[in-house]
Design a protein around this motif. Structure first.
Motif, short mmCIF file in Angstrom:
data_model
loop_
_atom_site.label_atom_id
_atom_site.label_comp_id
_atom_site.label_asym_id
_atom_site.label_seq_id
_atom_site.Cartn_x
_atom_site.Cartn_y
_atom_site.Cartn_z
N ILE A 89 0.88 -1.17 0.00
CA ILE A 89 0.00 0.00 0.00
C ILE A 89 0.92 1.22 0.00
N LYS A 90 0.57 2.20 -0.84
CA LYS A 90 1.50 3.33 -0.95
C LYS A 90 0.78 4.67 -0.89
N GLY A 91 1.55 5.66 -0.49
CA GLY A 91 1.12 7.04 -0.58
C GLY A 91 1.56 7.58 -1.92
N VAL A 105 3.43 9.87 -4.85
CA VAL A 105 4.81 10.30 -5.09
C VAL A 105 4.79 11.40 -6.15
N THR A 106 5.53 12.47 -5.89
CA THR A 106 5.59 13.62 -6.81
C THR A 106 6.34 13.26 -8.09
N THR A 107 5.80 13.69 -9.23
CA THR A 107 6.53 13.61 -10.50
C THR A 107 6.64 15.01 -11.06
N PRO A 108 7.81 15.65 -10.93
CA PRO A 108 7.93 17.01 -11.49
C PRO A 108 7.63 17.00 -12.99
N VAL A 109 6.93 18.04 -13.45
CA VAL A 109 6.51 18.10 -14.85
C VAL A 109 7.69 18.46 -15.75
N VAL A 127 7.42 7.44 -10.66
CA VAL A 127 7.58 6.25 -9.81
C VAL A 127 6.39 5.30 -10.02
N ASN A 128 5.22 5.89 -10.19
CA ASN A 128 4.01 5.06 -10.32
C ASN A 128 4.03 4.26 -11.61
N VAL A 129 4.39 4.96 -12.70
CA VAL A 129 4.45 4.26 -13.98
C VAL A 129 5.53 3.18 -13.91
N LEU A 158 -11.10 14.28 -4.71
CA LEU A 158 -9.98 13.34 -4.67
C LEU A 158 -9.73 12.78 -3.27
N GLY A 159 -10.12 13.53 -2.26
CA GLY A 159 -9.85 13.11 -0.88
C GLY A 159 -10.51 11.80 -0.49
N ILE A 160 -11.52 11.37 -1.27
CA ILE A 160 -12.24 10.15 -0.86
C ILE A 160 -12.17 9.02 -1.90
N PHE A 207 -1.99 -0.99 -3.53
CA PHE A 207 -3.20 -0.21 -3.26
C PHE A 207 -2.78 1.24 -3.00
N GLU A 208 -3.54 2.18 -3.57
CA GLU A 208 -3.19 3.59 -3.36
C GLU A 208 -4.37 4.48 -3.73
N ALA A 209 -4.42 5.64 -3.07
CA ALA A 209 -5.45 6.62 -3.37
C ALA A 209 -5.28 7.13 -4.80
N VAL A 210 -6.37 7.66 -5.37
CA VAL A 210 -6.29 8.23 -6.73
C VAL A 210 -5.47 9.52 -6.73
N HIS A 211 -5.55 10.28 -5.61
CA HIS A 211 -4.95 11.61 -5.61
C HIS A 211 -3.42 11.57 -5.64
N GLY A 212 -2.84 12.75 -5.93
CA GLY A 212 -1.39 12.88 -5.95
C GLY A 212 -0.85 13.36 -4.62
N SER A 213 0.37 13.89 -4.65
CA SER A 213 1.08 14.21 -3.42
C SER A 213 0.67 15.56 -2.81
N ALA A 214 -0.21 16.29 -3.50
CA ALA A 214 -0.79 17.54 -2.99
C ALA A 214 0.25 18.41 -2.27
N VAL A 264 -3.66 18.81 7.31
CA VAL A 264 -5.00 19.22 6.88
C VAL A 264 -5.58 18.29 5.80
N CYS A 265 -4.75 17.35 5.30
CA CYS A 265 -5.23 16.52 4.18
C CYS A 265 -6.29 15.53 4.65
N ASN A 266 -7.02 15.03 3.68
CA ASN A 266 -8.08 14.06 3.96
C ASN A 266 -7.51 12.65 3.74
N PRO A 267 -7.46 11.81 4.78
CA PRO A 267 -6.88 10.47 4.60
C PRO A 267 -7.89 9.42 4.14
P1 NAD Z 1 -3.08 16.17 -6.50
O1 NAD Z 1 -4.04 15.04 -6.49
O2 NAD Z 1 -1.86 16.00 -5.68
O3 NAD Z 1 -3.81 17.52 -5.99
C1 NAD Z 1 -4.91 18.11 -6.72
C2 NAD Z 1 -5.70 18.98 -5.73
O4 NAD Z 1 -6.45 18.13 -4.84
C3 NAD Z 1 -4.82 19.86 -4.84
O5 NAD Z 1 -5.47 21.08 -4.62
C4 NAD Z 1 -4.73 19.09 -3.54
O6 NAD Z 1 -4.53 19.89 -2.41
C5 NAD Z 1 -6.08 18.38 -3.50
N1 NAD Z 1 -5.98 17.09 -2.81
C6 NAD Z 1 -5.42 15.95 -3.31
N2 NAD Z 1 -5.48 14.99 -2.40
C7 NAD Z 1 -6.07 15.50 -1.31
C8 NAD Z 1 -6.40 14.98 -0.03
N3 NAD Z 1 -6.12 13.71 0.31
N4 NAD Z 1 -6.98 15.79 0.87
C9 NAD Z 1 -7.28 17.06 0.54
N5 NAD Z 1 -7.02 17.62 -0.65
C10 NAD Z 1 -6.39 16.84 -1.56
O7 NAD Z 1 -2.72 16.45 -8.01
P2 NAD Z 1 -1.58 17.33 -8.65
O8 NAD Z 1 -1.42 18.59 -7.88
O9 NAD Z 1 -1.89 17.36 -10.08
O10 NAD Z 1 -0.26 16.45 -8.47
C11 NAD Z 1 0.74 16.66 -7.48
C12 NAD Z 1 1.85 15.64 -7.68
O11 NAD Z 1 1.35 14.32 -7.43
C13 NAD Z 1 2.41 15.61 -9.10
O12 NAD Z 1 3.81 15.51 -9.03
C14 NAD Z 1 1.81 14.34 -9.71
O13 NAD Z 1 2.63 13.80 -10.70
C15 NAD Z 1 1.73 13.45 -8.49
N6 NAD Z 1 0.72 12.38 -8.60
C16 NAD Z 1 1.04 11.22 -7.98
C17 NAD Z 1 0.11 10.19 -7.98
C18 NAD Z 1 0.47 8.92 -7.29
O14 NAD Z 1 1.52 8.84 -6.68
N7 NAD Z 1 -0.35 7.90 -7.37
C19 NAD Z 1 -1.14 10.36 -8.57
C20 NAD Z 1 -1.45 11.59 -9.15
C21 NAD Z 1 -0.50 12.60 -9.15
#
Ligand code: NAD
Length: 360
Positions: A67-69, A71-75, A82-84, A262-264, A277-284, A292-295
């Motif tokens: 299960i992972k959190g 990971v940032t991918t700079p554009v 890392v995910n790919v 994305l938080g849910i 297993f991992e959330a859809v969202h990125g590293s925010a 303050v993030c939503n787990p």
């Molecule tokens: P993001 O999902 O990180 O954030 C988008 C928006 O949603 C931001 O405003 C953020 O604050 C909010 N958000 C995301 N998750 C949240 C949470 N759990 N609780 C509250 N708010 C939340 O998308 P992004 O900004 O486009 O990407 C940031 C970095 O994450 C990029 O480097 C991208 O490549 C990477 N990324 C990683 C994964 C992964 O590791 N599976 C997936 C998507 C993006």
């Protein structure tokens, strides 16, 4: 209950916060898990020269489940995602993302229940790219012109979009099997076959072939742009939706937006041998390190992991506790407060996690 050893990859950005919250909930729910922590993330570049040390891939191979959190991918840099890389190294060809309404989470609809099945290994994510102005890019441009396939401006960068019959068949079969197993009635294939006849067209033709082998499940297809409108207008017309890689990625965030953001939104990357297993969202990075993030998305990803490990009772207990906290509505993180339009003070990630544990 059996003891399970799971690889935990906290990642970077909000990853360490969401995964720590997830761990607390899983342990409080009574799961007997030994966590083996493995690292991935931008912060490892200096020490290892890569954001994904080989030891991390080996750790997943050893335990088979991780299960992972995020990971940032700079554009636009040479830094590979890392995910790919993980998906390719471990043959995690299926990306599974259930989209389920949680009453109280501020979704646009009350009763969304659909599943995104995204092909995870090819398409524009195959990572085959040619940088603008390089000899290889210019050779490729000449080759395409020589073949009479078309003209490309000399100052173009090029990304290749391979879509195979093999991967298309695998992903569509997974979608139908999943629909049958979970009691969904319909599979929809989303594509742009009218324009990309040899990539999306092959995906669609293969999907139609597989559909014929599953007569008990209804099948239809949507052109991706029409799909975007259809799902926003009425998500109830969809059950399981199967996508090539890129459209599936975009549709995942769109669908997350329908149910509260994305938080849910939880997810899983699944292959024949391994599952992560991992959330859809990125590293925010905008909210990282502030508690303050939503787990929720990570916690619900852990519930998917527990189902996968055969611990369905504990998974159900966790889902019920999460739903209870949302239904109660007094302890919700800032993203959900915003989605629900409420002015009430938001809870921190820690306070929300405490509330879920209380509700178990
Ligand atoms: P993001 O999902 O990180 O954030 C988008 C928006 O949603 C931001 O405003 C953020 O604050 C909010 N958000 C995301 N998750 C949240 C949470 N759990 N609780 C509250 N708010 C939340 O998308 P992004 O900004 O486009 O990407 C940031 C970095 O994450 C990029 O480097 C991208 O490549 C990477 N990324 C990683 C994964 C992964 O590791 N599976 C997936 C998507 C993006």
């Amino acid at each position: 209950m059996a003891k399970h050893t799971v690889t935990l990859i906290p990642g970077d950005g909000i990853g360490p916060e969401t995964t720590a919250a997830m761990q607390r909930v899983v342990e409080a729910a009574g799961a007997d898990i030994e966590w083996e922590v493995a690292e991935a993330g931008a912060h490892l570049m200096e020490e290892f020269g890569t954001p994904l040390p080989p030891a991390t891939i080996d750790a997943v191979r050893k335990n088979k489940v991780a299960i992972k959190g995020p990971v940032t991918t700079p554009v636009g840099t040479g830094f590979r995602s890392v995910n790919v890389a993980l998906r390719q190294a471990l043959d995690l060809n299926v990306c599974l993302r259930p989209v389920l309404s949680i009453p109280g989470a501020g979704g646009r609809y009350e009763d969304v229940d659909l599943v995104i099945v995204r092909e995870n290994s090819e398409d524009l994510y195959a990572g085959i790219e040619f940088e603008e102005g390089t000899p290889d890019a210019l050779d490729l441009i000449d080759f395409i012109e020589e073949k009479g396939a078309g003209t490309i401006r000399k100052d173009s960068g090029i990304s290749i979009k391979p879509i195979s019959k093999t991967a298309s068949r695998n992903i569509v079969e997974y979608a139908f099997d999943y629909a049958e197993r979970q009691g969904y009635k319909k599979v929809t294939a989303a594509h742009k076959a009218n324009i990309m006849k040899h990539s999306d067209g092959l995906f669609l033709r293969t999907a139609r072939e597989v559909a014929e082998e599953h007569p008990s499940i209804e099948f239809n297809d949507n052109i991706i742009d029409a799909f975007c409108m259809n799902i926003v207008m009425d998500p109830s017309q969809f059950d399981v939706i199967v996508f090539p890689n890129l459209y599936g990625d975009i549709a995942s965030d769109l669908c997350a937006g329908l149910v509260g953001g994305l938080g849910i939104a939880p997810g899983a990357n699944i292959g024949p041998e391994y599952a992560i297993f991992e959330a859809v969202h990125g590293s925010a990075p905008d909210i990282a390190g502030k508690d303050v993030c939503n787990p929720t998305a990570e916690i619900l990803s852990a519930a998917m992991m527990l189902d996968h490990l055969g611990e369905q009772d504990i998974a159900a207990k966790i889902r019920a506790a999460v739903r209870k906290v949302y239904a109660d509505g007094s302890v919700l993180t800032a993203d959900i407060r915003k989605a629900t339009g409420s002015n009430t003070a938001p809870a921190s990630c820690t306070e929300f996690t405490d509330a879920v544990i209380q509700a178990l």
